[in-house]
Design a protein around this motif. Structure first.
Motif, PDB file in Angstrom:
ATOM      1  N   VAL A  22       0.821  -1.219   0.000  1.00  0.00           N
ATOM      2  CA  VAL A  22       0.000   0.000   0.000  1.00  0.00           C
ATOM      3  C   VAL A  22       0.859   1.275   0.000  1.00  0.00           C
ATOM      4  O   VAL A  22       0.720   2.120  -0.886  1.00  0.00           O
ATOM      5  N   LEU A  23       1.740   1.409   0.978  1.00  0.00           N
ATOM      6  CA  LEU A  23       2.458   2.675   1.160  1.00  0.00           C
ATOM      7  C   LEU A  23       3.483   2.971   0.069  1.00  0.00           C
ATOM      8  O   LEU A  23       3.546   4.097  -0.434  1.00  0.00           O
ATOM      9  N   PHE A  24       4.295   1.961  -0.295  1.00  0.00           N
ATOM     10  CA  PHE A  24       5.285   2.195  -1.357  1.00  0.00           C
ATOM     11  C   PHE A  24       4.623   2.554  -2.682  1.00  0.00           C
ATOM     12  O   PHE A  24       5.006   3.537  -3.326  1.00  0.00           O
ATOM     13  N   PRO A  25       3.598   1.789  -3.143  1.00  0.00           N
ATOM     14  CA  PRO A  25       2.926   2.185  -4.390  1.00  0.00           C
ATOM     15  C   PRO A  25       2.264   3.567  -4.300  1.00  0.00           C
ATOM     16  O   PRO A  25       2.279   4.332  -5.268  1.00  0.00           O
ATOM     17  N   ALA A  26       1.685   3.884  -3.132  1.00  0.00           N
ATOM     18  CA  ALA A  26       1.048   5.199  -2.969  1.00  0.00           C
ATOM     19  C   ALA A  26       2.085   6.314  -3.086  1.00  0.00           C
ATOM     20  O   ALA A  26       1.853   7.332  -3.759  1.00  0.00           O
ATOM     21  N   LEU A  27       3.248   6.133  -2.465  1.00  0.00           N
ATOM     22  CA  LEU A  27       4.309   7.133  -2.564  1.00  0.00           C
ATOM     23  C   LEU A  27       4.824   7.233  -3.997  1.00  0.00           C
ATOM     24  O   LEU A  27       5.131   8.326  -4.482  1.00  0.00           O
ATOM     25  N   PHE A  28       4.897   6.105  -4.692  1.00  0.00           N
ATOM     26  CA  PHE A  28       5.341   6.107  -6.088  1.00  0.00           C
ATOM     27  C   PHE A  28       4.403   6.964  -6.940  1.00  0.00           C
ATOM     28  O   PHE A  28       4.850   7.770  -7.752  1.00  0.00           O
ATOM     29  N   VAL A  29       3.097   6.793  -6.735  1.00  0.00           N
ATOM     30  CA  VAL A  29       2.113   7.570  -7.503  1.00  0.00           C
ATOM     31  C   VAL A  29       2.221   9.058  -7.169  1.00  0.00           C
ATOM     32  O   VAL A  29       2.229   9.910  -8.059  1.00  0.00           O
ATOM     33  N   VAL A  30       2.314   9.377  -5.889  1.00  0.00           N
ATOM     34  CA  VAL A  30       2.438  10.779  -5.473  1.00  0.00           C
ATOM     35  C   VAL A  30       3.704  11.393  -6.056  1.00  0.00           C
ATOM     36  O   VAL A  30       3.688  12.501  -6.609  1.00  0.00           O
ATOM     37  N   GLY A  31       4.821  10.669  -5.956  1.00  0.00           N
ATOM     38  CA  GLY A  31       6.079  11.170  -6.510  1.00  0.00           C
ATOM     39  C   GLY A  31       6.014  11.345  -8.016  1.00  0.00           C
ATOM     40  O   GLY A  31       6.525  12.323  -8.562  1.00  0.00           O
ATOM     41  N   TRP A  32       5.353  10.407  -8.698  1.00  0.00           N
ATOM     42  CA  TRP A  32       5.227  10.452 -10.161  1.00  0.00           C
ATOM     43  C   TRP A  32       4.552  11.742 -10.613  1.00  0.00           C
ATOM     44  O   TRP A  32       4.965  12.375 -11.574  1.00  0.00           O
ATOM     45  N   PHE A  33       3.488  12.132  -9.897  1.00  0.00           N
ATOM     46  CA  PHE A  33       2.714  13.299 -10.303  1.00  0.00           C
ATOM     47  C   PHE A  33       3.211  14.611  -9.701  1.00  0.00           C
ATOM     48  O   PHE A  33       2.732  15.676 -10.077  1.00  0.00           O
ATOM     49  N   THR A  34       4.157  14.557  -8.764  1.00  0.00           N
ATOM     50  CA  THR A  34       4.582  15.803  -8.118  1.00  0.00           C
ATOM     51  C   THR A  34       6.084  16.056  -8.219  1.00  0.00           C
ATOM     52  O   THR A  34       6.508  16.895  -9.000  1.00  0.00           O
ATOM     53  N   PHE A  35       6.904  15.337  -7.446  1.00  0.00           N
ATOM     54  CA  PHE A  35       8.294  15.751  -7.303  1.00  0.00           C
ATOM     55  C   PHE A  35       9.326  14.881  -8.013  1.00  0.00           C
ATOM     56  O   PHE A  35      10.435  15.353  -8.288  1.00  0.00           O
ATOM     57  N   SER A  36       9.010  13.644  -8.350  1.00  0.00           N
ATOM     58  CA  SER A  36      10.042  12.754  -8.907  1.00  0.00           C
ATOM     59  C   SER A  36      10.584  13.222 -10.255  1.00  0.00           C
ATOM     60  O   SER A  36      11.756  13.018 -10.563  1.00  0.00           O
ATOM     61  N   GLY A  37       9.752  13.854 -11.061  1.00  0.00           N
ATOM     62  CA  GLY A  37      10.185  14.297 -12.381  1.00  0.00           C
ATOM     63  C   GLY A  37      10.787  15.681 -12.417  1.00  0.00           C
ATOM     64  O   GLY A  37      11.030  16.222 -13.491  1.00  0.00           O
ATOM     65  N   GLY A  38      11.057  16.253 -11.252  1.00  0.00           N
ATOM     66  CA  GLY A  38      11.651  17.585 -11.189  1.00  0.00           C
ATOM     67  C   GLY A  38      13.107  17.588 -11.638  1.00  0.00           C
ATOM     68  O   GLY A  38      13.709  16.532 -11.866  1.00  0.00           O
ATOM     69  N   ARG A  39      13.672  18.766 -11.748  1.00  0.00           N
ATOM     70  CA  ARG A  39      15.049  18.904 -12.224  1.00  0.00           C
ATOM     71  C   ARG A  39      16.020  18.098 -11.372  1.00  0.00           C
ATOM     72  O   ARG A  39      16.892  17.413 -11.881  1.00  0.00           O
ATOM     73  N   PHE A  40      15.894  18.180 -10.063  1.00  0.00           N
ATOM     74  CA  PHE A  40      16.684  17.358  -9.150  1.00  0.00           C
ATOM     75  C   PHE A  40      15.753  16.403  -8.408  1.00  0.00           C
ATOM     76  O   PHE A  40      15.892  16.169  -7.209  1.00  0.00           O
ATOM     77  N   GLY A  41      14.800  15.834  -9.147  1.00  0.00           N
ATOM     78  CA  GLY A  41      13.770  14.988  -8.541  1.00  0.00           C
ATOM     79  C   GLY A  41      14.295  13.744  -7.869  1.00  0.00           C
ATOM     80  O   GLY A  41      13.649  13.201  -6.971  1.00  0.00           O
ATOM     81  N   TRP A  42      15.484  13.298  -8.257  1.00  0.00           N
ATOM     82  CA  TRP A  42      16.029  12.087  -7.641  1.00  0.00           C
ATOM     83  C   TRP A  42      16.351  12.309  -6.161  1.00  0.00           C
ATOM     84  O   TRP A  42      16.317  11.360  -5.369  1.00  0.00           O
ATOM     85  N   ILE A  43      16.632  13.566  -5.768  1.00  0.00           N
ATOM     86  CA  ILE A  43      16.980  13.824  -4.360  1.00  0.00           C
ATOM     87  C   ILE A  43      15.762  13.643  -3.447  1.00  0.00           C
ATOM     88  O   ILE A  43      15.821  12.860  -2.491  1.00  0.00           O
ATOM     89  N   PRO A  44      14.622  14.347  -3.708  1.00  0.00           N
ATOM     90  CA  PRO A  44      13.473  14.094  -2.829  1.00  0.00           C
ATOM     91  C   PRO A  44      12.944  12.674  -2.958  1.00  0.00           C
ATOM     92  O   PRO A  44      12.442  12.100  -1.976  1.00  0.00           O
ATOM     93  N   SER A  45      13.061  12.058  -4.133  1.00  0.00           N
ATOM     94  CA  SER A  45      12.615  10.671  -4.298  1.00  0.00           C
ATOM     95  C   SER A  45      13.456   9.728  -3.451  1.00  0.00           C
ATOM     96  O   SER A  45      12.926   8.867  -2.746  1.00  0.00           O
TER      97      SER A  45
END
Length: 199
Positions: A22-45
């Motif tokens: 539950v939690l890992f997939p939920a965080l993956f979805v949240v990150g996908w739509f918000t911070f993971s694709g940012g310029r330095f998105g790998w850091i918050p991810s």
């Protein structure tokens, strides 16, 4: 009264199941739509997934198994970090990252007149794109002279050179496509339109 071994194992199974299913997939979805694709998105991810792994490992194992608790927490934090980096690598670029790609072409003297965001992070119909339009008080030839070194540096080419010599296609930051259009308007104003599209 201390926890019985059976209760401890049930706790491990339940907490790991909730965390991993539950939690890992939920965080993956949240990150996908918000911070993971940012310029330095790998850091918050990296930080978010590692922290989640650490918390899940710590909550899953009883304090009676101190060594196992530490090892489980560290292992899940490391696995979470790897998942976070993978999420950042796979996630489509955010509008902020796309704007950064556009700004690499824009010159300080250009006046930004329009900033439009289209598409979406799920790439339904089309992926996220940012188009910025600039007005330049100079002739098209002068603008192209200023812009040419930047276009060369970004490996841009003219896909329709014979038809539209003022249209350029460029390779952005790996998963980003950039196009540059230079058009003349009245009163010696040149309009430069730069679009960055996630792919």
């Amino acid at each position: 009264m201390s926890e019985r071994p059976v209760v401890r194992w049930i706790r491990v199974v339940v907490v790991l199941a909730i965390g991993l299913v539950v939690l890992f997939p939920a965080l993956f979805v949240v990150g996908w739509f918000t911070f993971s694709g940012g310029r330095f998105g790998w850091i918050p991810s990296l930080l978010a997934f590692s922290a989640l792994g650490l918390v899940i490992g710590w909550a899953a194992v009883s304090t009676h198994w101190a060594t196992a608790r530490k090892l489980t927490s560290i292992t899940l934090a490391a696995v979470g970090g790897i998942v976070g980096i993978a999420a950042a690598h796979l996630a489509p670029a955010t509008p902020g990252r796309l704007r950064h790609e556009v700004e690499a072409f824009a010159q300080p003297s250009w006046q930004l007149t329009n900033d439009r965001v289209d598409g979406n992070a799920s790439c339904f119909d089309s992926c996220t794109s940012v188009t910025r339009e600039y007005h330049v008080n100079a002739d098209v030839r002068d603008v192209l002279t200023t812009l040419r070194p930047v276009l060369t540096r970004h490996h841009c080419f003219q896909p329709t050179a014979g038809i539209d010599p003022n249209h350029w296609a460029c390779n952005g930051g790996g998963d980003i496509r950039v196009s540059v259009d230079v058009e003349r308007e009245l009163n010696r104003v040149t309009v430069v339109s730069i679009a960055a599209v996630a792919s």
